[in-house]
Design a protein around this motif. Structure first.
Motif, PDB file in Angstrom:
ATOM      1  N   SER A 287       0.993  -1.040   0.009  1.00 21.91           N
ATOM      2  CA  SER A 287       0.156  -0.116  -0.084  1.00 21.91           C
ATOM      3  C   SER A 287       0.803   1.419  -0.073  1.00 21.91           C
ATOM      4  O   SER A 287       0.654   2.225  -0.691  1.00 21.91           O
ATOM      5  N   CYS A 290       2.157   1.843  -3.268  1.00 22.78           N
ATOM      6  CA  CYS A 290       1.034   2.349  -4.328  1.00 22.78           C
ATOM      7  C   CYS A 290       0.675   3.682  -3.917  1.00 22.78           C
ATOM      8  O   CYS A 290      -0.100   4.422  -4.662  1.00 22.78           O
ATOM      9  N   ASN A 300       3.343  -4.842  -9.996  1.00 16.25           N
ATOM     10  CA  ASN A 300       2.118  -5.500 -10.614  1.00 16.25           C
ATOM     11  C   ASN A 300       1.251  -6.253  -9.487  1.00 16.25           C
ATOM     12  O   ASN A 300      -0.144  -6.129 -10.034  1.00 16.25           O
TER      13      ASN A 300
ATOM     14  N   THR B 281      -6.247   0.358  -4.084  1.00 15.42           N
ATOM     15  CA  THR B 281      -5.693   0.771  -2.685  1.00 15.42           C
ATOM     16  C   THR B 281      -4.396  -0.163  -2.513  1.00 15.42           C
ATOM     17  O   THR B 281      -3.952   0.012  -1.329  1.00 15.42           O
ATOM     18  N   GLY B 282      -4.263  -1.094  -3.283  1.00 15.07           N
ATOM     19  CA  GLY B 282      -2.643  -1.766  -3.154  1.00 15.07           C
ATOM     20  C   GLY B 282      -2.463  -2.310  -1.870  1.00 15.07           C
ATOM     21  O   GLY B 282      -1.080  -2.189  -1.381  1.00 15.07           O
ATOM     22  N   GLY B 283      -3.552  -2.667  -1.258  1.00 15.02           N
ATOM     23  CA  GLY B 283      -3.098  -3.659   0.086  1.00 15.02           C
ATOM     24  C   GLY B 283      -3.464  -2.787   1.361  1.00 15.02           C
ATOM     25  O   GLY B 283      -3.576  -3.293   2.592  1.00 15.02           O
ATOM     26  N   LEU B 284      -4.299  -1.745   1.024  1.00  8.42           N
ATOM     27  CA  LEU B 284      -4.637  -0.870   2.018  1.00  8.42           C
ATOM     28  C   LEU B 284      -5.941  -1.354   2.979  1.00  8.42           C
ATOM     29  O   LEU B 284      -5.919  -1.076   4.322  1.00  8.42           O
ATOM     30  N   THR B 288      -5.503  -2.071   6.961  1.00  8.25           N
ATOM     31  CA  THR B 288      -6.264  -1.593   7.779  1.00  8.25           C
ATOM     32  C   THR B 288      -6.965  -2.665   8.525  1.00  8.25           C
ATOM     33  O   THR B 288      -7.089  -2.563   9.911  1.00  8.25           O
ATOM     34  N   TYR B 306      -2.540  -5.347  -8.717  1.00 10.04           N
ATOM     35  CA  TYR B 306      -2.468  -3.961  -9.217  1.00 10.04           C
ATOM     36  C   TYR B 306      -2.409  -3.916 -10.794  1.00 10.04           C
ATOM     37  O   TYR B 306      -3.309  -3.206 -11.267  1.00 10.04           O
ATOM     38  N   GLY B 357      -5.532   8.176  -9.533  1.00 11.63           N
ATOM     39  CA  GLY B 357      -5.085   9.533 -10.030  1.00 11.63           C
ATOM     40  C   GLY B 357      -3.391   9.763  -9.854  1.00 11.63           C
ATOM     41  O   GLY B 357      -3.069   8.750  -9.072  1.00 11.63           O
ATOM     42  N   PRO B 358      -2.885  10.867 -10.101  1.00  7.65           N
ATOM     43  CA  PRO B 358      -3.521  11.963 -10.660  1.00  7.65           C
ATOM     44  C   PRO B 358      -4.064  11.701 -12.328  1.00  7.65           C
ATOM     45  O   PRO B 358      -5.015  12.379 -12.657  1.00  7.65           O
ATOM     46  N   ARG B 393      -5.114  11.628  -4.554  1.00 16.94           N
ATOM     47  CA  ARG B 393      -4.664  10.184  -4.468  1.00 16.94           C
ATOM     48  C   ARG B 393      -5.018   9.593  -3.107  1.00 16.94           C
ATOM     49  O   ARG B 393      -5.687   8.407  -3.088  1.00 16.94           O
ATOM     50  N   GLN B 394      -4.471   9.972  -2.279  1.00 13.82           N
ATOM     51  CA  GLN B 394      -4.487   9.347  -0.831  1.00 13.82           C
ATOM     52  C   GLN B 394      -6.067   9.159  -0.221  1.00 13.82           C
ATOM     53  O   GLN B 394      -6.385   8.087   0.356  1.00 13.82           O
ATOM     54  N   ARG B 397      -8.019   6.730  -2.007  1.00 15.40           N
ATOM     55  CA  ARG B 397      -7.731   5.348  -1.600  1.00 15.40           C
ATOM     56  C   ARG B 397      -8.136   4.932   0.046  1.00 15.40           C
ATOM     57  O   ARG B 397      -8.913   4.246   0.167  1.00 15.40           O
TER      58      ARG B 397
END
Lengths: 416, 416
Positions: A287, A290, A300, B281-284, B288, B306, B357-358, B393-394, B397
């Motif tokens: 995260s 990213c 990826n 979200t790449g793992g967020l 969490t 991704y 984004g952006p 961006r943040q 996400r």
């Protein structure tokens, strides 16, 4: 010159929000060698705003009043400052037209109160608001210059950066002989780092100040009152000495750097792709990668392998490895990193396995964390991080990610 | 009673750190109906600390001086307050023994200066520090009570909560007729939420104040001066009316709640396991979940998908789905959630795909986000979130994760 910052707002007085504006402004002022020794906070009551502004006029020559420029009845800052300074309020016709156009474009009904956001102090200048509706003001009465700024942090920062600072530099002919440089570190406690930097600098004219972000420390080096070439030389020498001593914690010099951004930049320069298998960090490493715009060029996808079963199933950690060494081990970390790298056919695979706490796991206390970096054509490196359970669950997870990013940074740098 | 908070520290004046302590203290005081209308910040210069304390003695009856109790020469708060109040400093022998034992246990060499942290103000009481070495003090001179507290936020909060508040309640016989209740919301802008809550409350004696955390809003309802049963009834009615109106944003009432914690609690109660396939979200989301202690009871692991290729390879999204609908689509979100659920043999699978984004993606602007929830024996639900690229961006996400957590909360609640 004495400087005062007055923050206005019920929500500040009641502790409903943290005052990030005052830190931002003080930090920006410091870069042009102004220090606000007086900092006060008041609520939205006109009498208290007026009293604070009057007190400030007596002891400072540059006064900032921040917040309370919205369109509602709560927002009493502009008329209160006008009263304290004995000034009229003036309508900025152009800005009023802009506000009206803005509401029309958004198809939102304007309230009659919105016109209040287009007023500024007579004899002063209006400070443009690059991202919101309220105007700021800067006005000089006698020996005191008073600046009024809006409260919402995005508007506040944009106005300070784009409208206020250029004006301050012009009006106060700020000396240009102050030269600064920002160095970035991670993984060393701030107090220890600053002790070592101070002793490294010895009696050098360079002044170092630190600025702590979560898991990262920015150190600003500053020289002033020197001829430009000498100043640059002096900073170069100080920087080199500090980097030599703090090599293992250092990850770059410049403005707006962050460690994940640097790692993505280096990966991209090499054309490398990275992946991860994360246990205690639960996806935080991926995260964080990213969060960098452009991460898709180097990443990826990857795995969150929280349970032992997921470590076996998703990234092929042998059940025998887990049985023999446990999930909290260098051997399991190695198998995770290698398995993730192979599964994603990536150039680099990293892994995290350990105990975030509060409870112990496999007899290991919280803070026991093993990580590994697998790289194509290189032997895999696994190691235990130096962390303690006292840090707490979130800091252990944050520090784990930061330390692996730092190791990646050094590895990629060394390849150059 | 007038209350003043004086924050002490060069790093505050220079804007190197944000003053979270003052917000914390003000918020804690508010819960016992004390409002600090005077809030000032000074650097570590003894003269400025002394001047601030003397000013406060004239206008407040309860004065807090926060920070500057460390063992170094910079730390001048305790002797400065002593001087301002005309008090001696007294050594707390027991605490000094504790400090010495602490250093011995850690095998760290103590400096002679460390004894300074064992001094407090004569005629006052020492406030214990549950997590650090510096003592606090509370002393009354004439009509003014002055409290001295340490600066590091972890020590500050622990001392306020465990040592100071019980003492304040005792000394100031704080009325117990103030009853509060904390409601938690997510996904609604704070100003809109508070407007609606205020109009819902109408002329009820209940006062609502909001406290914004990243992606979550806490609303505190308060009644005062009522008999306990009536107070409880009044709060019950207000709470019910607010929940009825804000149902879709509400996720619980109580202290210390957070949305991820509530979702983990509900999953655990049902014996469900959850997994995820995350793109933007790449793992967020998974990270969490794992921030909650005990997450291992409901989460084995999952996927960060991704790139389009990772969506196909890791969770079996059909290449034809991506070709036909694009990666930013309800169809791809559905396939990701179902694929992740099946791959992990979990009860629930969630997915996130979209544009943080952006830059735009597949012609979709930043803020276009599709999510899905797949649940065993139920049809999969996919939908587009209401987000705009302006959020950045943040925030896009963070909001994506918060909105899916909220949907999970409502789904799990409804099953009861």
């Amino acid at each position: 010159m004495e400087v005062e910052i007055i923050s206005v707002g019920n929500e500040l007085i009641l502790g409903q929000i943290v005052n990030t504006n005052v830190a931002y402004l003080a930090d920006q002022l410091r870069q042009i060698d102004l220090v606000a020794h007086y900092q006060t906070t008041v609520d939205d009551e006109p009498e208290r705003i007026i009293a604070a502004v009057r007190t400030a006029q007596k002891r400072a020559q540059l006064v900032f009043v921040c917040g309370g420029l919205g369109p509602t009845d709560d927002d009493q800052t502009m008329p209160s400052v006008a009263k304290a300074l004995g000034k009229e309020l003036v309508l900025d016709e152009d800005h009023w037209a802009t506000i009206q156009a803005n509401f029309e474009r958004r198809h939102v009904t304007m309230t009659p109160e919105n016109i209040r956001q287009a007023y500024y102090l007579a004899d002063g200048i209006a400070l443009a608001n690059p991202v919101g509706l309220a105007l700021g003001t800067m006005v000089t009465t006698g020996k005191v210059t008073t600046v009024v700024l809006p409260g919402p942090p995005s508007e506040f920062k944009a106005m300070v950066k784009q409208s206020l600072l250029p004006e301050l530099k012009k009006q106060f002919r700020v000396t240009n002989s102050i030269i600064t440089r920002n160095l970035h570190f991670v993984g060393q406690p701030e107090s220890l780092l600053m002790d070592e930097i101070t002793s490294t600098l010895g009696n050098s004219p360079v002044v170092a100040t630190s600025y702590v972000q979560p898991a990262e420390i920015q150190v600003r080096l500053k020289v002033s009152g020197m001829e430009a070439t000498v100043a640059k030389q002096t900073l170069d020498q100080a920087e080199a000495r500090i980097i030599a001593r703090e090599k293992q914690y250092y990850f770059g010099t410049g403005d707006g750097l962050n460690l994940a951004g640097e790692v993505v930049r280096l990966l991209r320069a090499k054309g490398y792709r990275i992946t991860a298998a994360e246990s205690l960090t639960g996806g935080l490493f991926q995260s964080t990668l990213c969060s960098v715009s452009g991460a898709s060029n180097v990443f990826n996808g990857g795995f969150v392998t929280y349970a032992a079963g997921a470590k076996e199933k998703l990234v092929g950690v042998p059940a025998t490895t887990i049985q023999k060494y446990g999930v909290v081990s260098a051997e399991t970390a190695t198998a995770m990193a290698e398995g993730a790298r192979q599964a994603m056919d990536a150039d680099l695979g990293v892994s995290f396995t350990g105990v975030a706490g509060p409870d112990a796991l496999e007899g290991h206390p919280a803070g026991t964390v093993f990580v590994a970096i697998a790289q194509k054509n290189y032997p895999t490196k696994a190691w235990q991080l130096k962390l303690t359970g006292l840090l707490g669950r979130q800091t252990i997870r944050n520090q784990s990610v930061a330390q692996v990013l730092l190791a990646l940074y050094h590895r990629l740098q060394a390849e150059n």
